[in-house]
Design a protein around this motif. Structure first.
Motif, PDB file in Angstrom:
ATOM      1  N   TYR A   1      -9.280   3.998  14.922  1.00 22.33           N
ATOM      2  CA  TYR A   1      -9.778   2.617  14.232  1.00 22.33           C
ATOM      3  C   TYR A   1      -9.430   1.272  14.616  1.00 22.33           C
ATOM      4  CZ  TYR A   1      -8.325  -1.477  11.396  1.00 22.33           C
ATOM      5  OH  TYR A   1      -8.534  -2.541  10.827  1.00 22.33           O
ATOM      6  N   TRP A   2      -7.977   1.485  16.237  1.00 24.43           N
ATOM      7  CA  TRP A   2      -7.848   0.261  16.927  1.00 24.43           C
ATOM      8  C   TRP A   2      -8.767   0.381  17.913  1.00 24.43           C
ATOM      9  CZ3 TRP A   2      -2.242   3.051  17.168  1.00 24.43           C
ATOM     10  CH2 TRP A   2      -1.666   2.387  15.581  1.00 24.43           C
TER      11      TRP A   2
ATOM     12  N   LYS B   1       2.521 -12.349   7.743  1.00 19.83           N
ATOM     13  CA  LYS B   1       2.665 -11.204   8.611  1.00 19.83           C
ATOM     14  C   LYS B   1       2.036 -12.723  10.290  1.00 19.83           C
ATOM     15  CE  LYS B   1       1.422  -7.114   6.903  1.00 19.83           C
ATOM     16  NZ  LYS B   1      -0.174  -6.588   6.565  1.00 19.83           N
TER      17      LYS B   1
ATOM     18  N   LEU C   1     -10.775 -11.065  14.420  1.00 16.24           N
ATOM     19  CA  LEU C   1     -10.786  -9.802  13.228  1.00 16.24           C
ATOM     20  C   LEU C   1     -11.011 -10.294  12.316  1.00 16.24           C
ATOM     21  CD1 LEU C   1     -10.709  -7.061  12.428  1.00 16.24           C
ATOM     22  CD2 LEU C   1      -7.513  -6.890  12.201  1.00 16.24           C
TER      23      LEU C   1
ATOM     24  N   LYS D   1     -13.649  -9.417   9.688  1.00 19.65           N
ATOM     25  CA  LYS D   1     -13.791  -8.783   7.979  1.00 19.65           C
ATOM     26  C   LYS D   1     -14.470  -9.869   7.153  1.00 19.65           C
ATOM     27  CE  LYS D   1      -9.204  -6.092   8.647  1.00 19.65           C
ATOM     28  NZ  LYS D   1      -7.712  -6.365   8.197  1.00 19.65           N
TER      29      LYS D   1
ATOM     30  N   ASP E   1       2.436  -5.776  13.154  1.00 17.32           N
ATOM     31  CA  ASP E   1       1.969  -5.967  11.605  1.00 17.32           C
ATOM     32  C   ASP E   1       3.658  -6.087  10.636  1.00 17.32           C
ATOM     33  OD1 ASP E   1       0.083  -5.100   9.449  1.00 17.32           O
ATOM     34  OD2 ASP E   1       0.951  -3.061   9.230  1.00 17.32           O
TER      35      ASP E   1
ATOM     36  N   LYS F   1       1.633 -11.283  13.018  1.00 17.22           N
ATOM     37  CA  LYS F   1       0.152 -11.074  13.241  1.00 17.22           C
ATOM     38  C   LYS F   1       0.202 -10.826  14.962  1.00 17.22           C
ATOM     39  CE  LYS F   1      -2.545  -7.883  11.451  1.00 17.22           C
ATOM     40  NZ  LYS F   1      -2.134  -6.915  10.818  1.00 17.22           N
TER      41      LYS F   1
ATOM     42  N   ARG G   1      -7.554 -13.108  18.635  1.00 16.90           N
ATOM     43  CA  ARG G   1      -7.282 -10.953  18.313  1.00 16.90           C
ATOM     44  C   ARG G   1      -6.814 -11.549  16.366  1.00 16.90           C
ATOM     45  NH1 ARG G   1      -6.067  -6.895  14.535  1.00 16.90           N
ATOM     46  NH2 ARG G   1      -7.175  -4.841  15.911  1.00 16.90           N
TER      47      ARG G   1
ATOM     48  N   MET H   1       2.121  -2.302  18.266  1.00 21.31           N
ATOM     49  CA  MET H   1       1.706  -2.216  16.812  1.00 21.31           C
ATOM     50  C   MET H   1       2.112  -2.753  15.520  1.00 21.31           C
ATOM     51  SD  MET H   1      -1.414  -2.737  18.113  1.00 21.31           S
ATOM     52  CE  MET H   1      -2.598  -2.356  16.442  1.00 21.31           C
TER      53      MET H   1
ATOM     54  N   LYS I   1      -5.629   6.762  13.104  1.00 20.50           N
ATOM     55  CA  LYS I   1      -5.549   5.286  13.876  1.00 20.50           C
ATOM     56  C   LYS I   1      -6.178   4.567  15.316  1.00 20.50           C
ATOM     57  CE  LYS I   1      -4.004   2.230  11.728  1.00 20.50           C
ATOM     58  NZ  LYS I   1      -3.633   1.299  10.719  1.00 20.50           N
TER      59      LYS I   1
ATOM     60  N   ALA J   1       0.582  -0.985   0.062  1.00 14.97           N
ATOM     61  CA  ALA J   1       0.180   0.221  -0.263  1.00 14.97           C
ATOM     62  C   ALA J   1       1.408   1.414  -0.012  1.00 14.97           C
ATOM     63  CB  ALA J   1      -0.919  -0.099   1.594  1.00 14.97           C
TER      64      ALA J   1
ATOM     65  N   LYS K   1       4.228   3.445  13.719  1.00 18.94           N
ATOM     66  CA  LYS K   1       2.508   2.807  14.066  1.00 18.94           C
ATOM     67  C   LYS K   1       2.472   4.968  15.098  1.00 18.94           C
ATOM     68  CE  LYS K   1       1.239  -0.754  11.753  1.00 18.94           C
ATOM     69  NZ  LYS K   1       0.429  -0.619  11.239  1.00 18.94           N
TER      70      LYS K   1
HETATM   71  O1  LIG Z   1      -5.936  -3.505  11.035  1.00 18.54           O
HETATM   72  P1  LIG Z   1      -5.034  -4.827  11.131  1.00 18.54           P
HETATM   73  O2  LIG Z   1      -4.495  -5.944  11.821  1.00 18.54           O
HETATM   74  O3  LIG Z   1      -5.840  -5.409   9.905  1.00 18.54           O
HETATM   75  O4  LIG Z   1      -3.022  -4.103  10.213  1.00 18.54           O
HETATM   76  C1  LIG Z   1      -4.077  -3.349   9.121  1.00 18.54           C
HETATM   77  C2  LIG Z   1      -3.096  -4.508   7.814  1.00 18.54           C
HETATM   78  O5  LIG Z   1      -3.652  -5.144   7.294  1.00 18.54           O
HETATM   79  P2  LIG Z   1      -4.193  -7.237   7.425  1.00 18.54           P
HETATM   80  O6  LIG Z   1      -2.272  -7.226   7.641  1.00 18.54           O
HETATM   81  O7  LIG Z   1      -3.959  -7.134   5.757  1.00 18.54           O
HETATM   82  O8  LIG Z   1      -4.541  -7.399   8.498  1.00 18.54           O
HETATM   83  C3  LIG Z   1      -3.198  -3.487   6.607  1.00 18.54           C
HETATM   84  O9  LIG Z   1      -2.113  -4.375   5.741  1.00 18.54           O
HETATM   85  P3  LIG Z   1      -3.134  -4.370   4.531  1.00 18.54           P
HETATM   86  O10 LIG Z   1      -3.022  -2.657   4.043  1.00 18.54           O
HETATM   87  O11 LIG Z   1      -3.995  -4.371   3.741  1.00 18.54           O
HETATM   88  O12 LIG Z   1      -1.719  -4.773   3.369  1.00 18.54           O
HETATM   89  C4  LIG Z   1      -1.459  -2.224   6.688  1.00 18.54           C
HETATM   90  O13 LIG Z   1      -0.210  -2.982   7.094  1.00 18.54           O
HETATM   91  C5  LIG Z   1      -2.250  -2.139   7.799  1.00 18.54           C
HETATM   92  O14 LIG Z   1      -1.452  -0.641   8.763  1.00 18.54           O
HETATM   93  P4  LIG Z   1      -1.302   0.664   8.351  1.00 18.54           P
HETATM   94  O15 LIG Z   1      -2.524   1.535   8.593  1.00 18.54           O
HETATM   95  O16 LIG Z   1      -0.788   0.385   6.928  1.00 18.54           O
HETATM   96  O17 LIG Z   1      -0.230   1.171   9.179  1.00 18.54           O
HETATM   97  C6  LIG Z   1      -3.262  -2.686   9.138  1.00 18.54           C
HETATM   98  O18 LIG Z   1      -3.232  -1.707  10.433  1.00 18.54           O
HETATM   99  P5  LIG Z   1      -2.880  -1.565  11.944  1.00 18.54           P
HETATM  100  O19 LIG Z   1      -1.217  -2.906  12.369  1.00 18.54           O
HETATM  101  O20 LIG Z   1      -2.214  -0.594  12.317  1.00 18.54           O
HETATM  102  O21 LIG Z   1      -4.263  -2.241  12.870  1.00 18.54           O
END
Ligand SMILES: O=P(O)(O)O[C@@H]1[C@@H](OP(=O)(O)O)[C@H](OP(=O)(O)O)[C@H](O)[C@H](OP(=O)(O)O)[C@H]1OP(=O)(O)O
Ligand SMILES: Nc1ncnc2c1ncn2[C@@H]1O[C@H](COP(=O)(O)OP(=O)(O)OP(=O)(O)O)[C@@H](O)[C@H]1O
Length: 330
Positions: free
Chosen positions: A311-312, A156, A178, A182, A276, A158, A174, A272, A308, A32, A302
């Motif tokens: 969001y969290w 990842k 999630l 989703k 990730d 996670k 978790r 966080m 954010k 991204a 982060k």
């Molecule tokens: O919220 P999550 O657990 O789905 O994690 C997000 C990731 O989703 P995924 O690994 O696909 O589940 C998400 O990954 P993608 O964009 O889906 O590849 C991002 O890494 C996001 O972090 P940031 O907003 O870019 O800093 C990640 O957000 P956070 O780690 O800040 O929550």
């Protein structure tokens, strides 16, 4: 025997080497926020920061022009002072800060348009290009397969320990909760991955391996399924014996004892980041035993900004109040 790449992070300094303007970049992949390129130069010297050996073993990670993104120098400061020191260096993808001429970024942006026109750039990535005001980039160790008998397994891990804000009677972790919220889809359970139990690790690893032989892979067994069984054993063996999973679990526990419904102190943000990160495992299929190199990457800083924090908190509240933690895993 399990092998690990030897890695170093060079400190941030003002005189990071400047990438030569005639460097040839080949688009490899993108997420991204960043685009990853291979490097090549017909005039590469035999020594120095951009020698032919360096160019053939590294990738360059260029930042896209996302309004929420941090400049690379700040990100590098974070990884070299905060994130990388959390891990044994043998587990990290070697990362260096280099300077990039603006002309290279402008040239690659024009190429991205051509890639889009040719259908060679994923549609969902169209419209977002490299940040041409960015002076820096990351030079990272290339974890791709180098031969037809190596396989790159990327994932990842996670949340490898349960969220501290999850209900006591949770039946899902978790990440699984999630995922269910989703899209209800299937995927590996990070708690399996970190369990230290071969059968549970195998169950998780099964989700991480390619379903078809990767491009360029040379089959020696009759089928990919047979190769995959061998690959699975190597990855399971690595995860059972390496310090990777205990390190991730230990950090997540220590850095965030309260979870997203707590006070969100400094440790929370680092947790966080750890929750990730990306793990690259490069597996040599012909190594008599082991043959797995590990590299942790994507240790991006982060921040609570840009919505954010909400969001969290909202995500965690949604999981708790929606009963997603308590739903049976079967
Ligand atoms: O919220 P999550 O657990 O789905 O994690 C997000 C990731 O989703 P995924 O690994 O696909 O589940 C998400 O990954 P993608 O964009 O889906 O590849 C991002 O890494 C996001 O972090 P940031 O907003 O870019 O800093 C990640 O957000 P956070 O780690 O800040 O929550
Ligand atoms: N060191 C590496 N070796 C091999 N491949 C890599 C490496 N670093 C990145 N890649 C490839 O490039 C892809 C995108 O890289 P990266 O995860 O750094 O992008 P990103 O934009 O930060 O991702 P995100 O969507 O998580 O923000 C990775 O998924 C991986 O396939």
């Amino acid at each position: 025997m399990t092998t690990t790449i030897t890695t170093v992070t060079k400190p941030v300094e003002e005189n990071s080497p400047l990438l030569p303007a005639d460097i040839e970049l080949t688009y490899l992949a993108e997420g991204a926020a960043n685009i990853i390129y291979r490097l090549q130069s017909p005039t590469a010297p035999s020594s120095g920061p951009f020698s032919s050996t360096v160019l053939s073993t590294r990738l360059i990670r260029l930042r896209k022009a996302l309004p929420s993104a941090q400049p690379n120098k700040a990100t590098f400061n974070y990884i070299s002072h905060t994130a990388f020191p959390l891990f044994p260096s043998s587990l990290l993808v070697s990362t260096e800060l280099v300077r990039v001429p603006r002309a290279v970024l402008e040239r690659e942006n024009a190429r991205l348009l051509s890639l889009e026109a040719l259908g060679a750039r994923s549609k969902k990535r169209h419209g977002l290009y490299l940040e041409t005001m960015e002076e820096y980039a990351f030079l990272v160790a290339d974890m791709s397969a180098r031969t037809g008998r190596e396989v790159l397994v990327e994932f990842k891990p996670k949340w490898v320990v349960q969220s501290p804000s999850a209900p006591q009677d949770a039946r899902r972790c978790r990440t699984c909760a999630l995922r269910l919220k989703k899209d209800g889809g299937r995927g590996f359970c990070p708690l399996d991955l970190a369990s230290g139990e071969a059968a549970r690790i195998r169950r998780a690893v099964d989700y991480l391996l390619p379903q078809k032989p990767p491009k360029g892979f040379e089959l020696r067994e009759l089928t990919w399924e047979l190769e995959k069984t061998k690959l699975e054993e190597k990855v399971v063996d690595f995860l059972m014996n390496s310090e990777l999973m205990p390190t991730l679990a230990g950090l997540q526990t220590r850095l965030d004892p309260q979870g997203p419904l707590g006070e969100m102190k400094k440790g929370f943000l680092d947790a966080m980041t750890v929750r990730d990160l990306t793990v690259f495992l490069r597996v040599d299929m012909d190594a008599p035993s082991g043959g797995v190199e590990c590299g942790i990457g994507d240790l991006d800083m982060k921040s609570k900004e840009n919505g954010k924090e909400a969001y969290w908190r909202d995500t965690e509240r949604g999981l708790v109040e929606g009963g997603f933690y308590e739903l049976d895993s079967s």
